[in-house]
Design a protein around this motif. Structure first.
Motif, PDB file in Angstrom:
ATOM      1  N   THR A 122      24.278 -18.765 -23.893  1.00  0.00           N
ATOM      2  CA  THR A 122      24.090 -17.327 -24.116  1.00  0.00           C
ATOM      3  C   THR A 122      22.878 -16.791 -23.358  1.00  0.00           C
ATOM      4  O   THR A 122      22.602 -15.598 -23.425  1.00  0.00           O
ATOM      5  CB  THR A 122      23.905 -17.034 -25.620  1.00  0.00           C
ATOM      6  N   SER A 123      22.142 -17.657 -22.680  1.00  0.00           N
ATOM      7  CA  SER A 123      20.971 -17.231 -21.921  1.00  0.00           C
ATOM      8  C   SER A 123      21.162 -17.552 -20.448  1.00  0.00           C
ATOM      9  O   SER A 123      22.017 -18.373 -20.076  1.00  0.00           O
ATOM     10  CB  SER A 123      19.697 -17.920 -22.446  1.00  0.00           C
ATOM     11  N   MET A 124      20.367 -16.903 -19.626  1.00  0.00           N
ATOM     12  CA  MET A 124      20.447 -17.133 -18.181  1.00  0.00           C
ATOM     13  C   MET A 124      19.071 -16.955 -17.568  1.00  0.00           C
ATOM     14  O   MET A 124      18.214 -16.254 -18.108  1.00  0.00           O
ATOM     15  CB  MET A 124      21.449 -16.172 -17.529  1.00  0.00           C
ATOM     16  N   GLU A 125      18.854 -17.619 -16.424  1.00  0.00           N
ATOM     17  CA  GLU A 125      17.611 -17.438 -15.684  1.00  0.00           C
ATOM     18  C   GLU A 125      17.863 -16.510 -14.503  1.00  0.00           C
ATOM     19  O   GLU A 125      18.812 -16.706 -13.738  1.00  0.00           O
ATOM     20  CB  GLU A 125      17.063 -18.762 -15.155  1.00  0.00           C
ATOM     21  N   VAL A 126      17.014 -15.499 -14.376  1.00  0.00           N
ATOM     22  CA  VAL A 126      17.090 -14.566 -13.252  1.00  0.00           C
ATOM     23  C   VAL A 126      15.863 -14.778 -12.373  1.00  0.00           C
ATOM     24  O   VAL A 126      14.730 -14.686 -12.844  1.00  0.00           O
ATOM     25  CB  VAL A 126      17.139 -13.106 -13.742  1.00  0.00           C
ATOM     26  N   GLY A 127      16.096 -15.074 -11.113  1.00  0.00           N
ATOM     27  CA  GLY A 127      15.006 -15.199 -10.149  1.00  0.00           C
ATOM     28  C   GLY A 127      14.812 -13.881  -9.420  1.00  0.00           C
ATOM     29  O   GLY A 127      15.783 -13.241  -8.998  1.00  0.00           O
ATOM     30  N   VAL A 128      13.569 -13.459  -9.272  1.00  0.00           N
ATOM     31  CA  VAL A 128      13.261 -12.181  -8.626  1.00  0.00           C
ATOM     32  C   VAL A 128      12.273 -12.426  -7.489  1.00  0.00           C
ATOM     33  O   VAL A 128      11.248 -13.094  -7.682  1.00  0.00           O
ATOM     34  CB  VAL A 128      12.651 -11.171  -9.614  1.00  0.00           C
ATOM     35  N   LYS A 129      12.575 -11.892  -6.325  1.00  0.00           N
ATOM     36  CA  LYS A 129      11.667 -11.950  -5.185  1.00  0.00           C
ATOM     37  C   LYS A 129      11.364 -10.530  -4.725  1.00  0.00           C
ATOM     38  O   LYS A 129      12.276  -9.720  -4.543  1.00  0.00           O
ATOM     39  CB  LYS A 129      12.262 -12.768  -4.036  1.00  0.00           C
ATOM     40  N   VAL A 130      10.084 -10.242  -4.547  1.00  0.00           N
ATOM     41  CA  VAL A 130       9.641  -8.911  -4.141  1.00  0.00           C
ATOM     42  C   VAL A 130       8.960  -9.025  -2.785  1.00  0.00           C
ATOM     43  O   VAL A 130       8.058  -9.849  -2.601  1.00  0.00           O
ATOM     44  CB  VAL A 130       8.659  -8.315  -5.165  1.00  0.00           C
ATOM     45  N   ALA A 131       9.383  -8.205  -1.848  1.00  0.00           N
ATOM     46  CA  ALA A 131       8.809  -8.213  -0.503  1.00  0.00           C
ATOM     47  C   ALA A 131       8.416  -6.800  -0.106  1.00  0.00           C
ATOM     48  O   ALA A 131       8.974  -5.820  -0.607  1.00  0.00           O
ATOM     49  CB  ALA A 131       9.796  -8.790   0.512  1.00  0.00           C
ATOM     50  N   VAL A 132       7.441  -6.693   0.789  1.00  0.00           N
ATOM     51  CA  VAL A 132       7.050  -5.394   1.337  1.00  0.00           C
ATOM     52  C   VAL A 132       7.605  -5.310   2.741  1.00  0.00           C
ATOM     53  O   VAL A 132       7.515  -6.249   3.537  1.00  0.00           O
ATOM     54  CB  VAL A 132       5.514  -5.211   1.326  1.00  0.00           C
TER      55      VAL A 132
ATOM     56  N   ARG B 243       0.836  -1.193   0.000  1.00  0.00           N
ATOM     57  CA  ARG B 243       0.000   0.000   0.000  1.00  0.00           C
ATOM     58  C   ARG B 243       0.877   1.251   0.000  1.00  0.00           C
ATOM     59  O   ARG B 243       2.090   1.187   0.268  1.00  0.00           O
ATOM     60  CB  ARG B 243      -0.933  -0.001   1.217  1.00  0.00           C
ATOM     61  N   VAL B 244       0.228   2.381  -0.310  1.00  0.00           N
ATOM     62  CA  VAL B 244       0.935   3.654  -0.327  1.00  0.00           C
ATOM     63  C   VAL B 244       1.591   3.887   1.032  1.00  0.00           C
ATOM     64  O   VAL B 244       0.972   3.687   2.077  1.00  0.00           O
ATOM     65  CB  VAL B 244      -0.040   4.801  -0.655  1.00  0.00           C
ATOM     66  N   GLY B 245       2.858   4.323   1.013  1.00  0.00           N
ATOM     67  CA  GLY B 245       3.602   4.577   2.240  1.00  0.00           C
ATOM     68  C   GLY B 245       4.512   3.437   2.643  1.00  0.00           C
ATOM     69  O   GLY B 245       5.414   3.630   3.471  1.00  0.00           O
ATOM     70  N   GLN B 246       4.302   2.255   2.075  1.00  0.00           N
ATOM     71  CA  GLN B 246       5.159   1.118   2.410  1.00  0.00           C
ATOM     72  C   GLN B 246       6.366   1.076   1.475  1.00  0.00           C
ATOM     73  O   GLN B 246       6.412   1.768   0.451  1.00  0.00           O
ATOM     74  CB  GLN B 246       4.369  -0.193   2.328  1.00  0.00           C
ATOM     75  N   VAL B 247       7.335   0.248   1.823  1.00  0.00           N
ATOM     76  CA  VAL B 247       8.580   0.149   1.067  1.00  0.00           C
ATOM     77  C   VAL B 247       8.676  -1.230   0.430  1.00  0.00           C
ATOM     78  O   VAL B 247       8.430  -2.250   1.078  1.00  0.00           O
ATOM     79  CB  VAL B 247       9.804   0.384   1.981  1.00  0.00           C
ATOM     80  N   ILE B 248       9.028  -1.230  -0.846  1.00  0.00           N
ATOM     81  CA  ILE B 248       9.186  -2.471  -1.603  1.00  0.00           C
ATOM     82  C   ILE B 248      10.675  -2.815  -1.687  1.00  0.00           C
ATOM     83  O   ILE B 248      11.511  -1.962  -2.009  1.00  0.00           O
ATOM     84  CB  ILE B 248       8.612  -2.327  -3.027  1.00  0.00           C
ATOM     85  N   SER B 249      10.998  -4.057  -1.405  1.00  0.00           N
ATOM     86  CA  SER B 249      12.368  -4.550  -1.532  1.00  0.00           C
ATOM     87  C   SER B 249      12.388  -5.627  -2.608  1.00  0.00           C
ATOM     88  O   SER B 249      11.647  -6.606  -2.530  1.00  0.00           O
ATOM     89  CB  SER B 249      12.857  -5.134  -0.201  1.00  0.00           C
ATOM     90  N   ILE B 250      13.220  -5.421  -3.636  1.00  0.00           N
ATOM     91  CA  ILE B 250      13.304  -6.352  -4.760  1.00  0.00           C
ATOM     92  C   ILE B 250      14.709  -6.950  -4.798  1.00  0.00           C
ATOM     93  O   ILE B 250      15.693  -6.223  -4.848  1.00  0.00           O
ATOM     94  CB  ILE B 250      13.000  -5.651  -6.095  1.00  0.00           C
ATOM     95  N   LYS B 251      14.763  -8.272  -4.764  1.00  0.00           N
ATOM     96  CA  LYS B 251      16.050  -8.965  -4.850  1.00  0.00           C
ATOM     97  C   LYS B 251      16.054  -9.808  -6.118  1.00  0.00           C
ATOM     98  O   LYS B 251      15.197 -10.671  -6.310  1.00  0.00           O
ATOM     99  CB  LYS B 251      16.278  -9.866  -3.633  1.00  0.00           C
ATOM    100  N   ALA B 252      16.996  -9.551  -6.999  1.00  0.00           N
ATOM    101  CA  ALA B 252      17.120 -10.293  -8.246  1.00  0.00           C
ATOM    102  C   ALA B 252      18.483 -10.972  -8.286  1.00  0.00           C
ATOM    103  O   ALA B 252      19.501 -10.370  -7.921  1.00  0.00           O
ATOM    104  CB  ALA B 252      16.947  -9.367  -9.450  1.00  0.00           C
ATOM    105  N   LYS B 253      18.498 -12.217  -8.721  1.00  0.00           N
ATOM    106  CA  LYS B 253      19.731 -13.000  -8.700  1.00  0.00           C
ATOM    107  C   LYS B 253      19.752 -13.953  -9.888  1.00  0.00           C
ATOM    108  O   LYS B 253      18.741 -14.558 -10.244  1.00  0.00           O
ATOM    109  CB  LYS B 253      19.820 -13.796  -7.392  1.00  0.00           C
ATOM    110  N   VAL B 254      20.912 -14.090 -10.515  1.00  0.00           N
ATOM    111  CA  VAL B 254      21.063 -15.063 -11.601  1.00  0.00           C
ATOM    112  C   VAL B 254      21.135 -16.450 -10.979  1.00  0.00           C
ATOM    113  O   VAL B 254      22.054 -16.749 -10.218  1.00  0.00           O
ATOM    114  CB  VAL B 254      22.322 -14.779 -12.442  1.00  0.00           C
ATOM    115  N   ASN B 255      20.149 -17.304 -11.317  1.00  0.00           N
ATOM    116  CA  ASN B 255      20.121 -18.658 -10.762  1.00  0.00           C
ATOM    117  C   ASN B 255      21.043 -19.602 -11.523  1.00  0.00           C
ATOM    118  O   ASN B 255      21.681 -20.465 -10.924  1.00  0.00           O
ATOM    119  CB  ASN B 255      18.702 -19.212 -10.791  1.00  0.00           C
ATOM    120  N   ARG B 256      21.083 -19.424 -12.846  1.00  0.00           N
ATOM    121  CA  ARG B 256      21.927 -20.312 -13.649  1.00  0.00           C
ATOM    122  C   ARG B 256      22.188 -19.670 -15.003  1.00  0.00           C
ATOM    123  O   ARG B 256      21.299 -19.053 -15.593  1.00  0.00           O
ATOM    124  CB  ARG B 256      21.255 -21.673 -13.843  1.00  0.00           C
ATOM    125  N   ALA B 257      23.418 -19.794 -15.489  1.00  0.00           N
ATOM    126  CA  ALA B 257      23.779 -19.308 -16.813  1.00  0.00           C
ATOM    127  C   ALA B 257      23.994 -20.504 -17.723  1.00  0.00           C
ATOM    128  O   ALA B 257      24.674 -21.468 -17.348  1.00  0.00           O
ATOM    129  CB  ALA B 257      25.042 -18.453 -16.741  1.00  0.00           C
TER     130      ALA B 257
END
Length: 572
Positions: A102-112, A85-99
């Motif tokens: 020429t391609s790679m998978e990026v995992g993203v986790k979003v928390a409030v 909700r408005v006023g809260q803070v979003i934390s986004i963590k993105a990490k390469v899980n495997r390469a």
């Protein structure tokens, strides 16, 4: 899905100033404060804005690992569990899980983040595939990911499984479509309350301006996803007469680039409804000035978004049934069913959650209670509403049921034998290896009573693991009155005389068994239920995902066994 550079559109991200911290060579942390301009009319963070931030963090992560510009191939497996909700803070963590090459998978986790007590709550997680963009024609080969923790190794292995599912998606999708029945008069359905998909069609046009561009000179991929989500939300709202909430995204698939000055045309339409959820398909075409005049656009993106809706009391709303009004509508209707089955596989077989032991200790003091609970649990599972037909063959139907992140399956078989014969044969697990290839051996190890027995059985290995073994309590019950079914219930128990062996992977069964109803003097309906655990799911994942028919083949073998086996000299 093809992830080669020459088959994907060029996508990047808009310029931002994220906060970078620690981690390996491919990890980014980003924090964002939710302001009113990021929110919807309910004061909640809009899904479109969240997708833009998610794409930004993922691309920065990919480029941090690769050291060269990267383009988005796809974004999938996005599951929303909460909102901010408005006023809260979003934390986004993105990490390469495997390469890969020429391609790679990026995992993203979003928390409030709760700024008052420093507690974080997971909002969503997603998996993006990025392709390294060659510089000056030079061939790019990505360096491997540095694995440091047990979670890193887990995600590394799961990334390979997710990639396999992505690459096999088209074949699995085609196989599933062959199993899905559609009434011949579907386009002329006149059932009361059924809504035509035409009423949900939404078309929107956006002009790509300089603020919509990214650092590579193309349209910001996150902006395109946000526009797609807006069109899909409007489409879903025409069915529920409420504000729909995005629950998950099946896939954003980028097919080609667009640039500043292009006109992007978005077409969204409801493909199918599933009681408390609805799938909306969105297609994006790009036109430059010349193409705009000729009416010939470029297909640059497509996605399938799943929505739910709640009322003022926060109760889940039911979506009305829809009808297809054209041959293309029928194709979309059937495709939505196939994609839902594939989503079930992705959601459960790739889950990284550790399973808590569900096996209950057994001894003489609680044998009556465990037997009663065993039968009662199966009866409750069978009585649940919302079972959905997923496949149908001669004398066989397969159903699935999902509730509170618990997936169950049911096989319904029409058998040409009296119900008492089916009951006799199915309630002795020693016969099971004769018709079920998932059972290697089975022996009775403790005859608790006439109608309750404990069995130990061994199943084949999965993905080159050790073979698995189960210790289960089987409880059988005769009908109390005419019309009641015969019941055979099974669940795992812990037995001190049968401890786990290093030779096997000790596995657990939550709730399984048979209900057998009479269907005439010499016929019956046999319904097999299984509330799937992580130990059982690998044996049925192929059926749910569309790349195997082993469960249907087992059901057919069961019918043949029941109809041909002579029980005159056999005793329970």
């Amino acid at each position: 899905m093809d992830h080669r550079p020459d088959s994907e559109g060029a996508r990047g991200v808009a310029p931002v100033s994220p906060r970078l911290e620690g981690g390996g060579s491919g990890e980014v942390l980003m924090c964002q404060a939710v302001s009113p301009c990021h929110a919807n009319h309910r004061g909640e963070l809009s899904a479109g804005q969240l997708l833009m931030w998610l794409d930004t963090a993922a691309c920065l992560t990919a480029e941090k690992h690769a050291g060269v510009p990267c383009v988005t191939a796809s974004v999938d497996d996005i599951r929303f569990q909460a909102t901010a909700r408005v006023g809260q803070v979003i934390s986004i963590k993105a990490k390469v899980n495997r390469a890969f090459n020429t391609s790679m998978e990026v995992g993203v986790k979003v928390a409030v983040e709760d700024v008052f007590n420093n507690v974080q709550k997971l909002i969503c997680e997603a998996f993006s595939t990025y392709v390294a963009k060659p510089v000056h024609g030079e061939k790019v080969k990505l360096k491997p990911v540095c694995l440091q923790s047990a979670q890193d190794y887990l995600e590394y292995n799961l990334a390979a499984e997710r990639r396999r599912i992505r690459l096999d998606h088209e074949d699995a999708f085609k196989n599933l479509l062959e199993d899905i029945d559609m009434p011949k008069d579907a386009t002329g359905c006149t059932e009361k309350g059924v809504i035509s998909t035409d009423r949900t069609h939404v078309q929107s046009i956006e002009l790509v301006l300089p603020p919509h561009g990214n650092h590579q000179g193309n349209t910001f991929g996150g902006q395109i996803m946000a526009w797609m989500e807006t069109a899909a939300t409007i489409s879903a709202s025409r069915l529920c007469r409420a504000s729909p909430t995005l629950q998950s995204v099946d896939m954003f698939k980028f097919r080609g680039p667009s640039t500043v000055g292009d006109r992007l045309v978005f077409n969204a339409i409801v493909n199918n409804t599933f009681q408390k959820s609805v799938e909306v398909g969105v297609r994006v075409e790009a036109f430059n000035c010349e193409e705009w005049n000729l009416g010939k656009g470029r297909h640059i993106n497509s996605a399938f978004l799943i929505y739910g809706a709640v009322n003022d009391k926060d109760e889940r709303l039911l979506f009305p049934s829809i009808k297809a009004t054209s041959k293309d509508g029928v194709r979309r209707y059937r495709g939505a069913i196939a994609r839902r089955r594939i989503r079930l596989v992705r959601k459960y077989i790739l889950s990284s959650k550790d399973q808590v032991s569900i096996s209950e200790p057994w001894d003489r003091s609680n044998q009556a209670c465990l037997g009663y609970n065993n039968v009662a649990t199966l009866a409750v599972l069978a009585a649940k509403k919302g079972w959905e037909l997923t496949s149908k063959a001669d004398k066989i139907k397969m159903f699935t049921h999902e509730e509170h992140d618990i997936l169950s399956m049911m096989m319904e078989m029409q058998v040409g034998v009296p119900p008492d014969k089916a009951f006799f044969l199915l309630s002795d697990l020693r016969f099971r290896p004769r018709w079920d290839s998932h059972y290697l051996t089975c022996e009775a190890i403790d005859p608790v009573s006439e109608d309750d027995k404990i069995y130990h059985y061994i199943c084949p290995a999965v993905h080159e693991d050790k073979v698995r073994d189960f210790v289960v309590l089987l409880s059988r019950r005769y009908p109390d009155k005419e019309g009641d079914p015969y019941i055979i219930a099974m669940k795992s128990v812990t037995l001190t005389s049968m401890p786990p062996s290093p030779e096997f992977i000790r596995s657990e069964l939550s709730c399984a068994g048979f209900l057998i109803h009479s269907a005439g003097k010499n016929s019956c309906k046999v319904s097999y239920f299984n509330q799937l655990t992580s130990d059982v799911l690998p044996y049925v994942a192929g059926n749910l995902g569309g790349w195997s028919n082993s469960i249907e083949e087992t059901a057919s073998s069961c019918i043949n066994f029941l109809e041909t086996f002579d029980i005159i000299t056999t005793y329970f």
